[in-house]
Design a protein around this motif. Sequence first.
Motif, short mmCIF file in Angstrom:
data_model
loop_
_atom_site.label_atom_id
_atom_site.label_comp_id
_atom_site.label_asym_id
_atom_site.label_seq_id
_atom_site.Cartn_x
_atom_site.Cartn_y
_atom_site.Cartn_z
N SER A 43 -1.86 -1.66 -7.63
CA SER A 43 -1.00 -0.49 -7.60
C SER A 43 -0.14 -0.54 -6.34
O SER A 43 -0.66 -0.61 -5.23
CB SER A 43 -1.85 0.78 -7.62
N GLN A 52 -1.47 10.04 -8.86
CA GLN A 52 -1.29 8.85 -8.04
C GLN A 52 -2.64 8.33 -7.55
O GLN A 52 -2.90 7.12 -7.56
CB GLN A 52 -0.37 9.15 -6.85
N PHE A 62 3.35 -1.65 -10.85
CA PHE A 62 2.17 -2.48 -10.63
C PHE A 62 2.64 -3.89 -10.31
O PHE A 62 3.58 -4.40 -10.94
CB PHE A 62 1.29 -2.54 -11.89
N THR A 66 -4.46 6.70 -10.39
CA THR A 66 -3.88 5.40 -10.71
C THR A 66 -4.39 4.33 -9.75
O THR A 66 -4.76 3.23 -10.16
CB THR A 66 -2.34 5.46 -10.63
N THR A 67 -4.44 4.65 -8.47
CA THR A 67 -4.93 3.70 -7.47
C THR A 67 -6.39 3.35 -7.71
O THR A 67 -6.80 2.19 -7.60
CB THR A 67 -4.76 4.28 -6.06
N HIS A 88 6.13 4.26 -11.88
CA HIS A 88 5.27 3.53 -10.95
C HIS A 88 5.40 2.03 -11.19
O HIS A 88 5.72 1.59 -12.30
CB HIS A 88 3.82 3.96 -11.13
N THR A 97 -7.13 1.04 -11.24
CA THR A 97 -6.30 -0.14 -11.51
C THR A 97 -7.01 -1.16 -12.39
O THR A 97 -6.45 -1.66 -13.36
CB THR A 97 -5.87 -0.80 -10.19
#
Length: 349
Positions: A100, A116, A85, A119-120, A83, A123
């Motif tokens: 993200s 996912q 950033f 993660t969003t 991923h 952040t």
Amino acid sequence: MADGFPLENELTLLRRQLARDRELRERAEVVAERRLRQLHFRQQAAELIEIVVSVAYGAASVEDALRLTVKGIGNYLHCAAGHLFVADRGDSTKPVSLESSTIWYCAEPARIAPFQIATTQATDACLRNGLPGRALRHRKPVWMTDIASQKRFVRAQAAQAAGFRTAFVFPVLEHGKVTALLEFFTDTLGEASEPLLRALDQISAQLGLAIERQRVRSRLIYEAFHDPLTTLPNRAKLLEHLQLLLEHSHHRPDSRFAVFYVDLDRFQQVNDSLGHAAGDVLIAEIGRRLANCVRRDDLVARNVSADTTAAGNIAARLGGDEFTLLLENIHETSDAMRVAQRIQWALAA
């Protein structure tokens, strides 16, 4: 019996010698294995650097360079996920924030979908406590083994559900500043090797140089094909686009397009009476109004005089008062007439 003592002593000495030989052989095998492993890691690191440099410098844009890098590293290291950033510096008085991005590498997309989302949503927490935050602060690669047991890893639960065991993050540096962070996850436990960490350091610097090169290239291309005063496409861009339309019409005789030429009357009087600064304001405003007169897929261009010797010749460009509008996909003559009427109204307002 007395004669047997020398034989027993000799056997004892022989056993000791064999034990020493076995120990030396085992040590040699350990050293050889370690050196082979180090050689493998060095070769792996060199190949990884070569992959990243190749895709990053060959990419058409910064976004492509980052996307191809995430994919290349993910594939080569057999990662489960990767991923990107983006580091947003924004207001210099505030801490750097992480956003993200939509750039992901997924070996099994359906499997990591919940991660996912986590993660969003996490952040900000990642920046403060997680791996990305540590890599951002130290500007160095960070490695974490058995991430599910790490209390400070804010996405530990989602990572465990996805089956991740090891994670590592490294920054992308441009002029010493972090502009992006790349993180990867694997399904196996693995310690960081020194060659791989050094490789990630080199990749960080090389990727930063590649991105800077892409930014410079994009800026130069933009400047070569756009008028700096109005930001409209310039004559070179117009001719390029016109050539494409002519080629298209050659293959599609039923296709139509229209070209408008606009020249400002008595523009020189504005410069002479009010000065070039006022003329610049007028040219910029005319460009803005013309751009608003056409559809988004139409092309508006400000012509540069034929005797202009360089795109940066400010004096020649300040005197330019000619514009061209290029309209694609004209179905009827009345379509062009409506745009012409719109232009007259816009310039008369």
